[in-house]
Scaffold this active site. Structure first.
Site, mmCIF file in Angstrom:
data_model
loop_
_atom_site.group_PDB
_atom_site.id
_atom_site.type_symbol
_atom_site.label_atom_id
_atom_site.label_comp_id
_atom_site.label_asym_id
_atom_site.label_seq_id
_atom_site.Cartn_x
_atom_site.Cartn_y
_atom_site.Cartn_z
ATOM 1 N N GLY A 96 -5.090 -3.255 -0.378
ATOM 2 C CA GLY A 96 -6.422 -2.751 -0.645
ATOM 3 C C GLY A 96 -6.630 -1.353 -1.265
ATOM 4 O O GLY A 96 -5.690 -0.434 -1.019
ATOM 5 N N GLN A 104 -9.071 6.804 -3.344
ATOM 6 C CA GLN A 104 -7.704 7.276 -3.416
ATOM 7 C C GLN A 104 -7.101 7.497 -4.822
ATOM 8 O O GLN A 104 -5.941 7.801 -4.854
ATOM 9 C CB GLN A 104 -7.059 5.706 -2.794
ATOM 10 N N CYS A 111 -1.438 3.163 5.157
ATOM 11 C CA CYS A 111 -2.425 3.514 3.929
ATOM 12 C C CYS A 111 -1.370 4.132 2.810
ATOM 13 O O CYS A 111 -0.532 4.972 3.166
ATOM 14 C CB CYS A 111 -3.133 4.550 4.561
ATOM 15 N N LEU A 112 -1.796 3.654 1.669
ATOM 16 C CA LEU A 112 -1.348 4.269 0.468
ATOM 17 C C LEU A 112 -1.206 5.788 0.441
ATOM 18 O O LEU A 112 -0.710 6.386 -0.168
ATOM 19 C CB LEU A 112 -1.742 3.628 -0.802
ATOM 20 N N HIS A 166 -11.039 -0.409 7.121
ATOM 21 C CA HIS A 166 -10.025 0.609 6.778
ATOM 22 C C HIS A 166 -10.670 1.254 5.192
ATOM 23 O O HIS A 166 -10.689 2.427 5.316
ATOM 24 C CB HIS A 166 -8.718 0.227 6.678
ATOM 25 N N GLU A 167 -11.132 0.104 4.303
ATOM 26 C CA GLU A 167 -11.407 0.836 3.250
ATOM 27 C C GLU A 167 -12.766 1.387 2.953
ATOM 28 O O GLU A 167 -12.953 2.432 2.295
ATOM 29 C CB GLU A 167 -11.527 -0.476 1.984
ATOM 30 N N HIS A 219 -12.618 4.793 4.155
ATOM 31 C CA HIS A 219 -12.049 5.991 2.995
ATOM 32 C C HIS A 219 -13.363 6.085 2.360
ATOM 33 O O HIS A 219 -13.573 7.402 1.668
ATOM 34 C CB HIS A 219 -11.357 5.048 1.979
HETATM 35 O O1 GNR Z 1 -1.603 -1.868 1.855
HETATM 36 C C1 GNR Z 1 -2.366 -1.631 2.739
HETATM 37 N N1 GNR Z 1 -2.071 -2.446 3.967
HETATM 38 C C2 GNR Z 1 -2.952 -2.219 5.133
HETATM 39 C C3 GNR Z 1 -2.196 -2.648 6.249
HETATM 40 C C4 GNR Z 1 -3.063 -2.899 7.450
HETATM 41 C C5 GNR Z 1 -4.447 -2.252 7.415
HETATM 42 C C6 GNR Z 1 -4.698 -1.850 6.214
HETATM 43 C C7 GNR Z 1 -4.111 -1.722 5.234
HETATM 44 S S1 GNR Z 1 -4.734 -1.012 3.532
HETATM 45 C C8 GNR Z 1 -3.408 -0.433 2.802
HETATM 46 C C9 GNR Z 1 -3.978 -0.131 1.483
HETATM 47 C C10 GNR Z 1 -4.737 1.060 1.479
HETATM 48 O O2 GNR Z 1 -4.422 2.206 1.894
HETATM 49 N N2 GNR Z 1 -6.014 1.105 1.432
HETATM 50 O O3 GNR Z 1 -6.849 1.941 1.587
HETATM 51 NI NI NI Z 2 -5.853 3.321 3.076
#
Ligand code: GNR
Ligand code: NI
Length: 172
Positions: A46, A51, A94-95, A136-137, A140
């Protein structure tokens, strides 16, 4: 399509609240194409526009396990309509917080209303990894990172590790 650099913590932009877009036009579609390519290259499942430094309420996602069959999803101006009171724990990463992982508890399913790649209104019922990833997104878009849910101690340990790996990256 263009791969763009992913911002990492600490970066003030990651704490910015993203703004809704007027609709889905060529500009938004180009941004979504770039976001998807950036996400696949990372690799991640995601990515929120902020980001890559763009404070727009746009998310791309692909949670398909088989990377030969791409299943891209696009969410423009997403709004969570319903959250399950039942929670589930997932190991999140998270990236923007590279190489750090922690178990986070969130509603185990949710409903999200959004515009798709073609600007069409959609309603999606999500559970499992999809529900976790959407939440999660969406965090952000509010300037929230998963480490914000951890204890002060766990969060500071992760930030310390990040700053160490950041300085190593500059030397190497
Ligand atoms: O790549 C991602 N893997 C992930 C694993 C578990 C819960 C959420 C994520 S999102 C993350 C990519 C990212 O940072 N998206 O904002
Ligand atoms: Ni993230």
């Amino acid at each position: 399509m263009t791969i763009r650099p992913i911002l990492t913590e600490p970066n003030k932009l990651l704490r910015q609240v993203s703004k809704p877009v007027d609709g889905v036009g060529v500009e938004e579609q180009t941004l979504m194409n770039d976001m998807l390519e950036t996400m696949y290259a990372a690799p991640g499942i995601g990515l929120a526009a902020i980001q890559i430094g763009v404070p727009k309420r746009i998310i791309v996602m692909d949670i398909s396990a088989d990377k030969t069959k791409k299943e891209p999803r696009y969410f423009v101006n997403p709004v969570i309509k319903n959250k399950n009171i039942i929670k589930a724990k997932y190991e999140e990463g998270c990236l923007s917080v590279p190489n750090q992982f922690a178990e986070i508890e969130r509603p185990n399913s949710c409903e999200v209303e959004y515009l798709d790649y073609d600007g069409k209104k959609q309603l999606l019922k999500a559970d499992g990894l999809l529900a976790t990833c959407i939440q999660h997104e969406m965090d952000h878009l509010e300037g929230i990172l998963f480490i914000d849910y951890l204890s002060k101690l766990k969060k500071s340990m992760i930030l310390k590790k990040l700053s160490k790996s950041n300085s190593t990256r500059i030397i190497v």
